[in-house]
Design a protein around this motif. Structure first.
Motif: not given
Ligand code: URA
Length: 219
Positions: A54-58, A61, A67-68, A72, A94, A175
């Motif tokens: 994935g992209e990055a923690p929100g 997270e 993660p996730f 999402s 991520n 995503h």
């Molecule tokens: N979206 C992401 O790309 N990564 C996460 O860990 C949570 C949401």
């Protein structure tokens, strides 16, 4: 950037634990080291054959260290269920291990900068090298950009194709948050076809019922 030391000996579990220990104290991006609650390293089976990036923690997270786990993440779990897989069987990481910092009193997320993604990529590549998955599914255009640098084309055109990082095939797809914001069947089917392609590559059984998920109802 300081070079990440990929632990060379031990089991995948041991090597991943050693990498995690390096990662969680990372100070390469001082602004993120300061703003984060914690580093979100990754979760799942160190022996996984399938890895999601994935992209990055929100915010969720960042708070929970996994993660996730937010909205999402709920959708990602549903996608796994449709594949007849569990979170325990795969690995999730991520591109960026820290939550991108937000100006005070603002909510929401910002896209990681090119510089942040380049700084963090050695950790992801070290994870990929240790786990050595058979297939990676890249979730969204930012994950693709983090893995491969800026692209000349869109995620809509990259999905449905195979890319490759360090010898591992990568299937880009949309995503989950994009799906949450665009509730249409054709889009779900496109993501599902990417997941079917990943399953095929993994040699996983695909039932007739699974083949037909998210197809338009017969006219
Ligand atoms: N979206 C992401 O790309 N990564 C996460 O860990 C949570 C949401």
């Amino acid at each position: 950037f300081p070079v990440t030391i990929v632990p060379a000996t031990g089991t995948k579990t041991e090597r991943l634990a050693a990498l995690r220990a390096q990662t969680i104290t990372c100070q390469i991006c001082p602004h993120l080291a300061k703003s984060r609650t914690q580093v979100v390293f990754g979760v799942g089976d160190p022996e996984a054959r399938l890895m999601f990036v994935g992209e990055a923690p929100g915010a969720d997270e960042d708070e929970q260290g996994e993660p996730f786990v937010g909205l999402s993440g709920k959708l990602l779990s549903k996608m796994l269920t449709a594949m007849e897989l569990t979170r325990e069987q795969i690995y999730i990481a991520n591109v960026l291990k820290c939550r991108p910092d937000m100006p005070a009193k603002t909510s929401g997320n910002r896209k990681p900068t090119r510089h942040e993604m380049e700084a963090c990529l050695p950790y992801l590549r070290a994870q990929i090298s240790i786990i050595a998955p058979v297939v990676i599914v890249a979730l969204g255009s930012t994950a693709v950009e983090g893995l491969f640098g800026p692209q000349k084309t869109t995620i809509s055109r990259l999905r449905g194709t195979w890319m490759e990082i360090d010898g591992v095939p990568v299937r880009p797809t949309f995503h989950p948050s994009y799906l949450l914001h665009n509730q249409n069947l054709a889009l779900k089917r496109q993501v599902w076809e990417d997941l079917l392609a990943a399953m095929e590559r993994l040699g996983l059984p695909i039932s007739k019922k699974q083949q037909g998920y998210f197809l338009p109802p017969p006219a």
